[in-house]
Design a protein around this motif. Structure first.
Motif, PDB file in Angstrom:
ATOM      1  N   ARG A 122       0.836  -1.214   0.000  1.00 40.81           N
ATOM      2  CA  ARG A 122       0.000   0.000   0.000  1.00 40.81           C
ATOM      3  C   ARG A 122       0.865   1.256   0.000  1.00 40.81           C
ATOM      4  N   SER A 123       1.921   1.262   0.798  1.00 44.55           N
ATOM      5  CA  SER A 123       2.769   2.462   0.870  1.00 44.55           C
ATOM      6  C   SER A 123       3.440   2.739  -0.475  1.00 44.55           C
ATOM      7  N   GLU A 124       3.861   1.683  -1.161  1.00 46.34           N
ATOM      8  CA  GLU A 124       4.509   1.880  -2.464  1.00 46.34           C
ATOM      9  C   GLU A 124       3.517   2.398  -3.500  1.00 46.34           C
ATOM     10  N   ARG A 125       2.306   1.884  -3.470  1.00 44.14           N
ATOM     11  CA  ARG A 125       1.293   2.375  -4.411  1.00 44.14           C
ATOM     12  C   ARG A 125       0.918   3.823  -4.103  1.00 44.14           C
ATOM     13  N   ILE A 126       0.828   4.165  -2.836  1.00 45.75           N
ATOM     14  CA  ILE A 126       0.524   5.541  -2.433  1.00 45.75           C
ATOM     15  C   ILE A 126       1.639   6.482  -2.884  1.00 45.75           C
ATOM     16  N   ALA A 127       2.888   6.103  -2.630  1.00 48.12           N
ATOM     17  CA  ALA A 127       4.024   6.946  -3.015  1.00 48.12           C
ATOM     18  C   ALA A 127       4.047   7.177  -4.522  1.00 48.12           C
ATOM     19  N   GLU A 128       3.828   6.123  -5.299  1.00 44.02           N
ATOM     20  CA  GLU A 128       3.822   6.275  -6.765  1.00 44.02           C
ATOM     21  C   GLU A 128       2.683   7.190  -7.209  1.00 44.02           C
ATOM     22  N   ALA A 129       1.510   7.029  -6.621  1.00 45.12           N
ATOM     23  CA  ALA A 129       0.379   7.886  -6.994  1.00 45.12           C
ATOM     24  C   ALA A 129       0.660   9.345  -6.646  1.00 45.12           C
ATOM     25  N   PHE A 130       1.234   9.574  -5.475  1.00 42.64           N
ATOM     26  CA  PHE A 130       1.551  10.943  -5.072  1.00 42.64           C
ATOM     27  C   PHE A 130       2.578  11.561  -6.017  1.00 42.64           C
ATOM     28  N   ARG A 131       3.644  10.830  -6.302  1.00 46.54           N
ATOM     29  CA  ARG A 131       4.689  11.433  -7.142  1.00 46.54           C
ATOM     30  C   ARG A 131       4.189  11.679  -8.560  1.00 46.54           C
ATOM     31  N   ILE A 132       3.339  10.807  -9.084  1.00 43.34           N
ATOM     32  CA  ILE A 132       2.778  11.032 -10.421  1.00 43.34           C
ATOM     33  C   ILE A 132       1.881  12.271 -10.407  1.00 43.34           C
ATOM     34  N   ASN A 133       1.033  12.403  -9.394  1.00 42.31           N
ATOM     35  CA  ASN A 133       0.169  13.584  -9.300  1.00 42.31           C
ATOM     36  C   ASN A 133       0.980  14.864  -9.126  1.00 42.31           C
ATOM     37  N   ILE A 134       2.018  14.799  -8.321  1.00 42.12           N
ATOM     38  CA  ILE A 134       2.879  15.965  -8.127  1.00 42.12           C
ATOM     39  C   ILE A 134       3.570  16.322  -9.436  1.00 42.12           C
ATOM     40  N   SER A 135       4.084  15.338 -10.144  1.00 38.51           N
ATOM     41  CA  SER A 135       4.738  15.593 -11.434  1.00 38.51           C
ATOM     42  C   SER A 135       3.764  16.214 -12.431  1.00 38.51           C
ATOM     43  N   MET A 136       2.543  15.688 -12.497  1.00 38.98           N
ATOM     44  CA  MET A 136       1.541  16.266 -13.413  1.00 38.98           C
ATOM     45  C   MET A 136       1.234  17.706 -13.016  1.00 38.98           C
ATOM     46  N   HIS A 137       1.079  17.945 -11.724  1.00 36.42           N
ATOM     47  CA  HIS A 137       0.783  19.285 -11.221  1.00 36.42           C
ATOM     48  C   HIS A 137       1.893  20.266 -11.598  1.00 36.42           C
ATOM     49  N   ARG A 138       3.117  19.795 -11.600  1.00 42.46           N
ATOM     50  CA  ARG A 138       4.264  20.648 -11.942  1.00 42.46           C
ATOM     51  C   ARG A 138       4.490  20.751 -13.446  1.00 42.46           C
ATOM     52  N   GLY A 139       3.689  20.039 -14.233  1.00 41.88           N
ATOM     53  CA  GLY A 139       3.830  20.086 -15.691  1.00 41.88           C
ATOM     54  C   GLY A 139       5.002  19.282 -16.211  1.00 41.88           C
ATOM     55  N   GLU A 140       5.459  18.320 -15.435  1.00 46.81           N
ATOM     56  CA  GLU A 140       6.603  17.505 -15.848  1.00 46.81           C
ATOM     57  C   GLU A 140       6.154  16.406 -16.803  1.00 46.81           C
ATOM     58  N   GLU A 141       7.072  15.944 -17.616  1.00 50.13           N
ATOM     59  CA  GLU A 141       6.823  14.869 -18.572  1.00 50.13           C
ATOM     60  C   GLU A 141       6.712  13.546 -17.823  1.00 50.13           C
ATOM     61  N   LEU A 142       5.642  12.815 -18.054  1.00 46.59           N
ATOM     62  CA  LEU A 142       5.420  11.559 -17.350  1.00 46.59           C
ATOM     63  C   LEU A 142       5.675  10.326 -18.211  1.00 46.59           C
ATOM     64  N   VAL A 143       5.826  10.509 -19.504  1.00 44.68           N
ATOM     65  CA  VAL A 143       5.942   9.362 -20.408  1.00 44.68           C
ATOM     66  C   VAL A 143       7.089   8.444 -20.018  1.00 44.68           C
ATOM     67  N   PHE A 144       8.192   8.993 -19.620  1.00 42.24           N
ATOM     68  CA  PHE A 144       9.363   8.182 -19.301  1.00 42.24           C
ATOM     69  C   PHE A 144       9.678   8.179 -17.803  1.00 42.24           C
ATOM     70  N   LEU A 145       8.694   8.443 -16.973  1.00 41.12           N
ATOM     71  CA  LEU A 145       8.898   8.454 -15.529  1.00 41.12           C
ATOM     72  C   LEU A 145       9.047   7.014 -15.032  1.00 41.12           C
ATOM     73  N   PRO A 146      10.250   6.640 -14.615  1.00 43.42           N
ATOM     74  CA  PRO A 146      10.427   5.260 -14.130  1.00 43.42           C
ATOM     75  C   PRO A 146       9.849   5.098 -12.731  1.00 43.42           C
ATOM     76  N   PRO A 147       9.550   3.866 -12.334  1.00 48.10           N
ATOM     77  CA  PRO A 147       9.096   3.653 -10.958  1.00 48.10           C
ATOM     78  C   PRO A 147      10.187   4.081  -9.978  1.00 48.10           C
ATOM     79  N   LEU A 148       9.776   4.388  -8.763  1.00 45.17           N
ATOM     80  CA  LEU A 148      10.746   4.731  -7.727  1.00 45.17           C
ATOM     81  C   LEU A 148      11.694   3.565  -7.486  1.00 45.17           C
ATOM     82  N   LYS A 149      12.936   3.887  -7.252  1.00 46.76           N
ATOM     83  CA  LYS A 149      13.910   2.866  -6.873  1.00 46.76           C
ATOM     84  C   LYS A 149      13.772   2.607  -5.384  1.00 46.76           C
ATOM     85  N   ARG A 150      14.125   1.405  -4.991  1.00 46.17           N
ATOM     86  CA  ARG A 150      14.109   1.085  -3.558  1.00 46.17           C
ATOM     87  C   ARG A 150      15.435   1.490  -2.952  1.00 46.17           C
TER      88      ARG A 150
END
Length: 158
Positions: A122-150
């Motif tokens: 759950r924490s990993e899915r939450i973190a990914e959702a947050f970072r994707i939403n933050i990136s979209m909000h900032r107008g960043e390119e998401l096409v090549f956004l890799p998953p978070l590294k551990r």
């Protein structure tokens, strides 16, 4: 839910509850994690900047309610955490990676195995959702956004 080859299936809340997950375990996880997170050299400054010391009891109660709703199906949580995170211009992948490393360590220490895996998933899915939403909000390119590294759990001085 099926798993990818080589991955274990995701544990369910019912399995975790059968293993002992309850409100007290959620409370122990939340309090231990945030005690450590507030002192951490990477994410601690953000927590200290955005949550005043006097506001921590209420903040912890809200986070307990969030995890209770997520894992135990309680109805105690009402909130919108995304807008608060969107308002943090310094928040980046390094913060999410550290948050996840500390969180994985905390739940692995406190919880039985299936429950720890459920929290981690759950924490990993939450973190990914947050970072994707933050990136979209900032107008960043998401096409090549890799998953978070551990990130490995930081030892002394981390």
């Amino acid at each position: 839910m099926t798993s990818r080859p080589g991955e274990e299936s995701r544990p369910t809340p019912a399995q975790a509850i059968a293993e002992g997950l309850d409100a007290q375990m959620v409370r122990r996880v939340v309090h231990r994690f945030y005690d450590q997170a507030r002192q951490d050299s990477v994410i601690g400054p953000i927590f200290r900047k955005y949550v005043a010391d006097d506001d921590w009891p209420a903040h912890l109660a809200k986070i307990e309610a969030f995890w209770g709703a997520s894992l135990l199906g309680t109805k105690a949580y009402s909130g919108r955490p995304m807008p608060k995170h969107l308002a943090m211009p310094e928040l980046d992948d390094s913060h999410f990676m550290r948050w996840l490393a500390l969180f994985r360590n905390t739940v692995t220490e406190i919880c039985p195995p299936l429950t720890a895996r459920l929290f981690i998933d759950r924490s990993e899915r939450i973190a990914e959702a947050f970072r994707i939403n933050i990136s979209m909000h900032r107008g960043e390119e998401l096409v090549f956004l890799p998953p978070l590294k551990r990130e490995p759990y930081p030892r002394a001085g981390g």
